[in-house]
Design an enzyme around this catalytic site. Structure first.
Site, mmCIF file in Angstrom:
data_model
loop_
_atom_site.group_PDB
_atom_site.id
_atom_site.type_symbol
_atom_site.label_atom_id
_atom_site.label_comp_id
_atom_site.label_asym_id
_atom_site.label_seq_id
_atom_site.Cartn_x
_atom_site.Cartn_y
_atom_site.Cartn_z
ATOM 1 N N GLU A 1 23.638 17.733 -30.471
ATOM 2 C CA GLU A 1 23.863 17.358 -31.867
ATOM 3 C C GLU A 1 22.573 16.964 -32.573
ATOM 4 O O GLU A 1 22.251 17.463 -33.649
ATOM 5 C CB GLU A 1 24.879 16.219 -31.946
ATOM 6 C CG GLU A 1 25.225 15.836 -33.382
ATOM 7 C CD GLU A 1 26.269 14.736 -33.459
ATOM 8 O OE1 GLU A 1 26.633 14.342 -34.585
ATOM 9 O OE2 GLU A 1 26.718 14.269 -32.395
ATOM 10 N N HIS A 2 21.820 16.013 -31.978
ATOM 11 C CA HIS A 2 20.564 15.577 -32.588
ATOM 12 C C HIS A 2 19.338 16.020 -31.797
ATOM 13 O O HIS A 2 18.208 15.745 -32.208
ATOM 14 C CB HIS A 2 20.548 14.048 -32.726
ATOM 15 C CG HIS A 2 21.626 13.521 -33.626
ATOM 16 N ND1 HIS A 2 21.664 13.797 -34.968
ATOM 17 C CD2 HIS A 2 22.709 12.737 -33.357
ATOM 18 C CE1 HIS A 2 22.724 13.199 -35.509
ATOM 19 N NE2 HIS A 2 23.370 12.561 -34.555
ATOM 20 N N CYS A 3 19.565 16.632 -30.648
ATOM 21 C CA CYS A 3 18.464 17.168 -29.837
ATOM 22 C C CYS A 3 17.491 16.074 -29.389
ATOM 23 O O CYS A 3 16.294 16.290 -29.295
ATOM 24 C CB CYS A 3 17.714 18.225 -30.641
ATOM 25 S SG CYS A 3 16.501 19.167 -29.734
ATOM 26 N N SER A 4 18.006 14.874 -29.114
ATOM 27 C CA SER A 4 17.099 13.779 -28.759
ATOM 28 C C SER A 4 17.639 12.854 -27.678
ATOM 29 O O SER A 4 17.078 11.786 -27.451
ATOM 30 C CB SER A 4 16.782 12.939 -30.010
ATOM 31 O OG SER A 4 17.969 12.384 -30.556
ATOM 32 N N LYS B 1 14.745 23.951 -27.301
ATOM 33 C CA LYS B 1 15.838 23.037 -27.615
ATOM 34 C C LYS B 1 16.076 23.062 -29.116
ATOM 35 O O LYS B 1 15.177 23.348 -29.905
ATOM 36 C CB LYS B 1 15.536 21.621 -27.130
ATOM 37 C CG LYS B 1 14.278 20.994 -27.702
ATOM 38 C CD LYS B 1 14.026 19.626 -27.081
ATOM 39 C CE LYS B 1 12.733 19.010 -27.623
ATOM 40 N NZ LYS B 1 12.449 17.695 -26.996
#
Length: 738
Positions: free
Chosen positions: A384-387, A272
């Site tokens: 976008e933030h990988c979260s 990711k």
């Protein structure tokens, strides 16, 4: 005042002595009295305000019946204490040690309504006037609804309890005001710092190395962010391809780095990545992207498929709007409201779009599984933030492919790895602090649990944990005590644990983890977390295990003959150009229908006998994606089934398992001549199952009618049974069913 020590002629340092006034004594006596009436006050819990002679209504249609008691607000919860002591027969069979049946954690409050002159008005924090309503309706995030009448309470007490509840549950607050801090400062270290020994917390380099070794991943554990030297959002340790250097990680503060999630037995892996920030120089970004993709392909010796979640899954705002519509179907105030909503229930369910979002997430997870399992292609998930949705997809893929994550300890380790260490913003997404200027709240983790529940109810023998376990886990999100769901990152947690001032003479706080279930439930209740239908992996013979060990570590589900051919030569350049456009903000809308792209995978999987320790795929047609009944309908008595429904079957299996254990005990006693002092854990013991409701074990102590009747006012308006059938909405055959 100052008091000088005397005695033996030795001088002592002056010490401060405080006088206890009569008012302080009265306050202390009042708190002690409340503690004696309410034995479940926890260490560090402080009573802010209370009101006597409050009437708690039952959810009966215009009955105006209820129970009188004391309504109080603490720094942890809103609690109602009735004068009636629950007998052994009416006591809840599944009691939480932190909360009683009439307790509402402050972070669990969703909305508060005030009723004055039969007008219902939404109460907004910060806009409370000196007046107070005659009736208070509290809607909870776990979908409970409480009705309190303040008519019979003293005016001053009623005003204080109303203002106190609104202030402490709906108005913005600082993190230090959350109850977990008060609890950890007061509770003993043994109470606050216990952790599950079988759950990997992914806080040390050894945890990551152990997971990397278990999956035989061809990557390295990086310590570049130790002590959060590079980024506060990243964990201190993580896994990246060998070719990724510390300078690469530092260059964009961890963005654009392929973080390892899981390795497949064929050699490919799941990664990711967070999007790069907007860059002016196109050549720099392109060169950087080439290096990152090269790093993945060099280590895995497989092509890479890039999945941009922004082009195929809904945004977080859409997710929140959909869930807001969905949950209204279960926030029932009265019997009348239930039957009115029942007329359009299925069409309202479809219009909410919540089940469709669940289906989309499962479909996308199947696509990724297809690349890993069939095409032997590594997958790079980009967000976008990988979260957020990245955590949902990566977790679902691993559950479908790896049976270890379908065990209880494996599932808990997965959440620690992908969500806690992965930097999911639990504090902001759950909106525990009601900070309006923060990022928009969204039920991302609940969406993940919903998807897992779909898999569990379709393939129950594949999961070691039960539906009750998932329901309790979803409730624990809104208990402001566990570090698991209280912070936005590991750095956020570690910073909060430190003393407020460098001179402070206290050790760092130890917040409890949600995985220490003994804080909430006793052993008997925890036995309901185990799925009695679970089929464990058979123990292979040593010779067989030796010959199969070199092939793969986990059991294969598809034959190698069905593997798709490797992509053509231009695949790598095509994916690089795609990744470049993603990072530069030029999103490509790409939707692949899993019924077409993964058709071969499904057909092969369905032809073979179902292996519960192998690949697991969800059924995605309309009726297969269902409503999580236990979670959403457990507080609606009218929706429950006399006799228990399907849960009776599960409980019967629990009883049979208990009987088998008793027989094993007797056999070993006779064969080994052992005494009867050996204790055997009973899986389940309780009242006759015929009286259980479908929401077991979350039954209430109220004597609800098992055969709810439609109110006469509604029945007369509906007419005959035939006319009622004619009025049934046309959308009842929609995509979601119970």
């Amino acid at each position: 005042m100052l008091s000088l020590g005397s005695g033996g002629g030795k001088s002592t340092k002056p010490s401060f002595v405080s006088y206890v006034t009569l008012e302080d004594m009265k306050i202390k006596e009042k708190e002690e009295g409340l503690r004696s009436k309410h034995p479940y006050l926890l260490p560090g819990e402080v009573v802010f305000c209370s009101a006597n002679h409050v009437l708690k209504y039952t959810q009966e249609d215009a009955s105006q019946r209820g129970v009188y008691g004391t309504l109080l607000c603490t720094n942890f919860k809103i609690a109602f204490i009735s004068g009636e002591s629950a007998s052994q027969e009416t006591a809840p069979p599944f009691r939480n040690k932190l909360l009683s049946e009439n307790d509402i954690p402050l972070t669990c409050v969703d909305h508060i309504y005030g009723v004055s002159d039969e007008k219902k008005k939404l109460i907004i924090g910060g806009q409370v006037k000196s007046k107070y309503p005659s009736k208070l309706i509290i809607q909870c995030k776990d979908l409970r609804v409480f009705h309190f009448s303040l008519t019979y309470a003293k005016e001053e007490e009623a005003k204080k309890i109303f203002q106190g509840i609104v202030h402490h549950s709906l108005e913005p607050k600082s993190l230090k005001c959350v109850f977990a801090f008060s609890y950890c400062e007061t509770a003993s270290p043994s109470q606050a710092s216990r952790k599950s020994s079988l759950t990997l917390m992914f806080e040390t380099k050894e945890d990551w190395s152990m997971e990397l070794g278990r999956t035989k991943g061809n990557c390295k554990v990086s310590s570049a962010n130790e002590d959060y030297a590079i980024s506060e959002k990243l964990p201190q340790f993580f896994v990246v391809p060998f070719a990724v250097s510390d300078d690469d990680i530092l260059r964009f503060l961890g963005k654009g780095i392929p973080f390892w999630c899981w390795s497949h037995h064929s050699g490919c892996a799941l990664f990711k990545m967070a999007c790069l920030p907007t860059i002016q120089e196109d050549g720099i970004s392109q060169k950087y992207m080439h290096r990152m993709l090269d790093a993945v392909t060099q280590d895995q010796l497989c092509p890479v498929k890039i999945e941009d979640l922004s082009s195929c899954l809904p945004a977080l705002q859409d997710l929140q709007l959909s869930y807001n519509k969905f949950k209204q179907l279960f926030l029932i105030d009265s019997t009348t409201e239930f039957w009115v909503s029942d007329m359009k229930w299925f069409s309202s369910l479809e219009n909410s779009g919540w089940l469709e979002i669940i289906r989309q997430c499962l479909m996308k997870a199947v696509e990724i599984v297809d690349y890993l399992e069939s095409a032997h292609t590594s997958v790079l998930i980009v967000e976008e933030h990988c979260s957020d949705l990245c955590c949902v997809l990566s977790s679902l893929v691993q559950i479908m492919l790896d049976p270890y994550y379908r065990t209880r300890s494996g599932f808990q380790s997965l959440i620690q790895k992908e969500w806690v260490a992965g930097g999911h913003s639990f504090l902001d997404r759950c909106n525990h602090l009601y900070q309006k200027e923060k990022e928009a709240p969204a039920p991302v983790f609940l969406l993940f649990l919903e998807c897992v529940w779909q898999l569990l109810q379709q393939h129950a023998p594949a999961f070691q944990f039960s539906e009750t376990y998932l329901t309790v886990l979803s409730d624990s999100i809104n208990i402001p005590l566990f570090s698991t769901f209280l912070f936005n990152s590991q750095h956020h947690r570690d910073t909060a644990m430190k003393p407020g001032h460098p001179e402070a003479q206290r050790s760092p706080l130890n917040f409890p983890s949600v995985w220490d279930w003994s804080l909430q439930f006793d052993c008997k209740a925890q036995s309901l977390f185990t799925n009695p239908l679970y089929v464990e992996k058979p123990i292979q013979d040593k010779a067989l295990r030796k010959t199969s060990h070199q092939k793969h570590q986990r059991q294969l589900s598809l034959p190698n003959t069905l593997s798709k051919p490797s992509p053509r030569k231009g695949f790598f350049k095509e994916e690089t150009d795609n990744l470049k456009k993603i990072f530069l903000g030029k999103r490509i809308s790409k939707w692949l229908n899993p019924t077409e792209s993964s058709k071969e995978l499904y057909e092969s999987w369905q032809r073979k006998p179902l292996d519960y320790q192998g690949l697991l795929l969800p059924y995605l047609d309309g009726p297969a994606v269902r409503v999580w009944m236990q979670r959403y309908l457990r507080w609606v008595p009218e929706a429950q089934i006399f006799g228990g429904g399907s849960i009776t079957t599960v409980n019967r299996v629990l009883e049979l398992a208990s009987e088998i254990q008793d027989l094993q005990k007797e056999v070993e006693r006779r064969s080994c001549r052992m005494n009867s002092s050996i204790e055997w854990k009973q899986v389940y013991s309780g009242p006759p199952l015929s009286a259980r409701l479908s929401s077991f074990p979350f039954t209430t102590t109220h004597a609800w009618s098992f055969k709810p009747a439609i109110p006469s006012s509604i029945r007369q308006g509906l007419g005959s049974v035939s006319s009622l059938a004619d009025k049934e909405d046309d959308d009842s055959q929609g995509s979601g069913v119970l």
